[in-house]
Design an enzyme around this catalytic site. Structure first.
Site, mmCIF file in Angstrom:
data_model
loop_
_atom_site.group_PDB
_atom_site.id
_atom_site.type_symbol
_atom_site.label_atom_id
_atom_site.label_comp_id
_atom_site.label_asym_id
_atom_site.label_seq_id
_atom_site.Cartn_x
_atom_site.Cartn_y
_atom_site.Cartn_z
ATOM 1 N N TYR A 132 0.694 -1.280 -0.156
ATOM 2 C CA TYR A 132 -0.089 0.052 -0.077
ATOM 3 C C TYR A 132 0.848 1.205 -0.158
ATOM 4 O O TYR A 132 1.673 1.441 1.072
ATOM 5 C CB TYR A 132 -0.922 -0.019 1.396
ATOM 6 C CG TYR A 132 -2.022 -0.950 1.193
ATOM 7 C CD1 TYR A 132 -3.362 -0.728 0.718
ATOM 8 C CD2 TYR A 132 -1.854 -2.291 1.564
ATOM 9 C CE1 TYR A 132 -4.397 -1.493 0.570
ATOM 10 C CE2 TYR A 132 -2.866 -3.311 1.347
ATOM 11 C CZ TYR A 132 -4.170 -2.955 0.933
ATOM 12 O OH TYR A 132 -5.393 -3.673 1.035
ATOM 13 N N HIS A 169 -4.166 -2.818 -8.195
ATOM 14 C CA HIS A 169 -5.270 -3.592 -7.821
ATOM 15 C C HIS A 169 -6.386 -2.484 -7.483
ATOM 16 O O HIS A 169 -7.433 -2.685 -7.806
ATOM 17 C CB HIS A 169 -5.027 -4.508 -6.304
ATOM 18 C CG HIS A 169 -6.107 -5.239 -6.053
ATOM 19 N ND1 HIS A 169 -7.202 -4.653 -5.262
ATOM 20 C CD2 HIS A 169 -6.559 -6.548 -6.639
ATOM 21 C CE1 HIS A 169 -7.884 -5.814 -4.780
ATOM 22 N NE2 HIS A 169 -7.620 -6.839 -5.739
ATOM 23 N N HIS A 170 -6.249 -1.583 -6.427
ATOM 24 C CA HIS A 170 -7.218 -0.397 -6.482
ATOM 25 C C HIS A 170 -6.485 0.671 -5.801
ATOM 26 O O HIS A 170 -5.404 0.870 -5.314
ATOM 27 C CB HIS A 170 -8.466 -0.828 -5.456
ATOM 28 C CG HIS A 170 -7.840 -1.159 -3.874
ATOM 29 N ND1 HIS A 170 -7.655 -2.392 -3.268
ATOM 30 C CD2 HIS A 170 -7.661 -0.196 -2.981
ATOM 31 C CE1 HIS A 170 -7.334 -2.246 -2.158
ATOM 32 N NE2 HIS A 170 -7.203 -1.059 -1.766
ATOM 33 N N HIS A 199 -3.006 0.327 -4.006
ATOM 34 C CA HIS A 199 -2.727 -0.848 -3.511
ATOM 35 C C HIS A 199 -2.105 -1.734 -4.730
ATOM 36 O O HIS A 199 -2.491 -2.027 -5.956
ATOM 37 C CB HIS A 199 -3.969 -1.707 -2.971
ATOM 38 C CG HIS A 199 -3.626 -3.230 -2.692
ATOM 39 N ND1 HIS A 199 -4.863 -3.984 -2.859
ATOM 40 C CD2 HIS A 199 -2.819 -3.820 -2.691
ATOM 41 C CE1 HIS A 199 -4.305 -5.264 -2.418
ATOM 42 N NE2 HIS A 199 -3.002 -4.930 -2.334
ATOM 43 N N HIS A 246 -18.049 -2.239 3.424
ATOM 44 C CA HIS A 246 -16.905 -2.545 4.016
ATOM 45 C C HIS A 246 -16.945 -3.420 5.326
ATOM 46 O O HIS A 246 -17.697 -3.175 6.028
ATOM 47 C CB HIS A 246 -16.242 -1.146 4.648
ATOM 48 C CG HIS A 246 -14.812 -1.194 5.187
ATOM 49 N ND1 HIS A 246 -13.762 -1.507 4.533
ATOM 50 C CD2 HIS A 246 -14.577 -1.090 6.454
ATOM 51 C CE1 HIS A 246 -12.776 -1.412 5.385
ATOM 52 N NE2 HIS A 246 -13.273 -1.206 6.505
ATOM 53 N N HIS A 261 -13.754 -6.246 7.357
ATOM 54 C CA HIS A 261 -12.623 -6.506 7.500
ATOM 55 C C HIS A 261 -12.240 -8.011 7.064
ATOM 56 O O HIS A 261 -13.091 -8.568 6.135
ATOM 57 C CB HIS A 261 -11.969 -6.381 8.909
ATOM 58 C CG HIS A 261 -11.651 -4.858 9.251
ATOM 59 N ND1 HIS A 261 -11.181 -4.406 10.495
ATOM 60 C CD2 HIS A 261 -11.465 -3.903 8.540
ATOM 61 C CE1 HIS A 261 -11.049 -3.261 10.445
ATOM 62 N NE2 HIS A 261 -11.260 -2.728 9.213
#
EC number: 1.14.17.1
Length: 617
Positions: free
Chosen positions: A230, A262-263, A333, A412, A414
């Site tokens: 990241y 990736h994002h 990311h 969202h 985890h």
């Protein structure tokens, strides 16, 4: 049906004739395809969505969605064909219990077939061939396969394509196989890619003539040679940058790095951050300034496979001007499973903005559960559900008389989150789904435009439920900010902006203590879930037998809640918010019934012999 053929090529026409025939055939094909997909594709491309499947970029998927036909047209580009390729979908991206389509050769003839895999990963021919092959073609880039698949097939071996995340699986066949059943999945070069296949059919609005652009990009950094990175970068807005509206944003991905990025997200720092140190480096670096932790207000978010994001023509996201920080944080990311070295990158997000403010400010509201350990998931659960509420009392008090309009959503959780859904309830009845992802992955999060704007009236209820899997955990997972703790959130994007920024709940802490007191009395184990310990410690002490699990589930289903009906200042609206009853739901929405395709939309019952030309690769 493609022509029957062997691997060898036959003598052909002259180069000029071949070029004319090829261009004519391609033009006719594109006209037919556009007509078949009319109303579902932007005019500039019959297959507007693209993602690389593998890290090397040797497999690329393009697709379009036809809501009138309830089908997807896929085009799979194989840049370096060896002995075949496997592509499909499964619940979490496993090769086991997957819905597949396979191109393979026995060394002489090439075949295409709909297939499925069992619990051991063994591949079988599907007697109901729902992948319809439309074209096989050699191009300068490689071999392209164009095929069609209905959303739903009513075949128990097939995957139901729904709104939300789809886990795509792929494999590269290195050598010929005498039959489909002889393919051993465990020996293949396999991978998975996550994507939203069912993109909303929303026309792209025209940009105003005064629209400006701003690129928030990584400054030509070298992607670290590790699987996951990241990267954080701080960008400063010009001094005196006045209030503007963001009306669109789109990805900027460095050419050649499409399979690694990736994002990406752009955050604005907190208004009180009048200065933020410049930084470019890994987000987990010890050198990262602490002030970057206060840059958390999302302005833009992109994930692999997504195209540009547009705001409704009547609304824009405000940034700049008084009460707004001049500092933005870009987070990229990078997913580098092959540990490629020496690759430079300047990817980021391009913001389109205007100084001519639109009628409404867009806002972002948090729905779901408060970040607190009182909401917990026992260990070794396959599908444990936690639910957060935005009650009628809060919406009645905080929303304007005309209500608000939700046009986008970002779900969202985890690491243990598997499903997320938010439902609008009106007058005690489930009215409509705001957003739902039955194959949610915490590794693939994006702001998604809704197919239909959802209007929320004062007095409505918004219920957000998350399903978790803790099969691999030995201790309870409690709510909180840590990555090993859990969240259940839906960030809804709406207009007009209100003072309501957070509408979430948690079980009443006093009733949870009654639960701990109960299991102390009724369990013989020498365990003390004592009130002087923290809630997290109390959950750690619980012996997770079936009784304790069932009682906790029951508690969450009936106990009163503590409501957080909060303004942007983190102060609650005036009122009594503790010991609130759960909203009553007297009727629920029916599950949609998939449309079963007719036999006309299916291929023959056996494998299709195809011509792939040009030898074995």
């Amino acid at each position: 049906m493609p022509a029957l053929s062997r691997w060898a090529s036959l003598p052909g026409p002259s180069m000029r004739e071949a070029a004319f025939m090829y261009s004519t055939a391609v033009a006719i094909f594109l006209v037919i395809l556009v007509a078949a997909l009319q109303g579902s594709a932007p005019r500039e491309s019959p297959l507007p969505y693209h993602i690389p499947l593998d890290p090397e970029g040797s497999l690329e998927l393009s697709w379009n969605v036809s809501y009138t036909q309830e089908a997807i047209h896929f085009q799979l580009l194989v840049r370096r064909l060896k002995a075949g390729v496997l592509f499909g979908m499964s619940d979490r991206g496993e090769l086991e219990n997957a819905d597949l389509v396979v191109l393979w050769t026995d060394g002489d003839t090439a075949y295409f077939a709909d297939a499925w895999s069992d619990q051991k990963g063994q591949i079988h021919l599907d007697p109901q061939q729902d992948y319809q092959l439309l074209q096989v073609q050699r191009t300068p880039e490689g071999l392209t396969l164009l095929f069609k698949r209905p959303f739903g097939t009513c075949d128990p071996k097939d995957y139901l394509i729904e709104d939300g995340t789809v886990h795509l699986v792929y494999g590269i066949l290195e050598e010929p196989f005498r039959s489909l059943e002889a393919i051993n999945g465990s020996g293949l070069q396999m991978g998975l890619q996550r994507v939203q296949l069912l993109k909303p059919n929303i026309p792209e609005p025209e940009l105003p003539s005064d629209a400006c652009t701003m690129e928030v990009q990584a400054p030509n950094i070298q992607i670290p040679s590790q699987e996951t990175t990241y990267w954080c970068y701080i960008k400063e807005l010009p001094k005196g940058f006045s209030r503007h509206h963001i009306i669109k944003y789109e990805p900027i991905v460095t050419k050649g790095n499409e399979a690694l990025v990736h994002h990406m997200e752009v955050f604005q720092c907190a208004p009180e951050m009048d200065s933020v140190p410049h930084f470019s480096g890994p987000c987990d670096s010890k050198m990262k300034p602490d002030r970057l932790n206060y840059c958390r207000h999302v302005l833009a978010a992109w994930a692999l496979g997504a195209k540009a994001f547009y705001y409704p023509e009547e609304a824009g996201l405000a940034f700049g001007g008084p009460g707004s920080s001049r500092y933005l944080r870009l987070e990229v990311h990078y997913h580098n499973p092959l540990v490629i070295e020496g690759r430079n990158d300047s990817s980021g997000i391009r913001l389109y903005y205007t100084a001519k403010l639109r009628r409404f400010n867009a806002g972002i509201m948090e729905l779901g559960l408060v970040y607190t350990p009182v909401m917990a998931i026992p260990p070794r659960e396959t599908a444990f559900i936690l639910t957060g509420y935005c009650t009628d009392k809060c919406t009645q008090l905080a929303l304007p008389p005309s209500g608000i309009h939700i046009f986008a959503s970002q779900l969202h959780t985890h690491l243990t989150g598997r499903k997320v859904v938010t439902v609008l309830v009106r007058d005690g009845r489930e009215w409509e789904i705001v957003n739902q992802d039955n194959h949610y992955s915490p590794h693939f999060q994006e702001i998604r435009m809704l197919k239909k704007v959802v209007s929320v009236h004062p007095g409505d209820v918004l219920i957000t439920s998350c399903t978790y899997n803790t099969e691999d955990r030995e201790l309870a997972t409690v709510g909180g900010f840590g990555i090993l703790e859990e969240m259940c959130v839906n960030y809804v994007h709406y207009y007009p902006q209100t003072q309501l920024e957070l509408c979430k709940s948690a079980v009443d802490a006093g009733f949870l203590q009654k639960y701990f007191h109960l299991i102390n009395r009724f369990n013989n184990e020498d365990v003390c879930t004592c009130p002087q310990a923290s809630v997290s410690q109390q959950f750690t002490s619980v012996p997770w037998n079936s009784f304790n699990r069932d009682v906790l589930k029951a508690l969450y289903s009936f106990a009163p809640i503590s409501m957080h009906c909060n303004k942007s200042s983190a102060v609650r609206f005036q009122g009594e918010w503790n010991l609130q009853p759960l909203p009553k739901v007297i009727s629920t929405l029916e599950e949609p019934t998939p449309q079963c395709p007719t036999s006309q939309g299916r291929s023959p019952a056996g494998p299709t012999v195809v011509s792939i030309g040009g030898g074995k690769g």
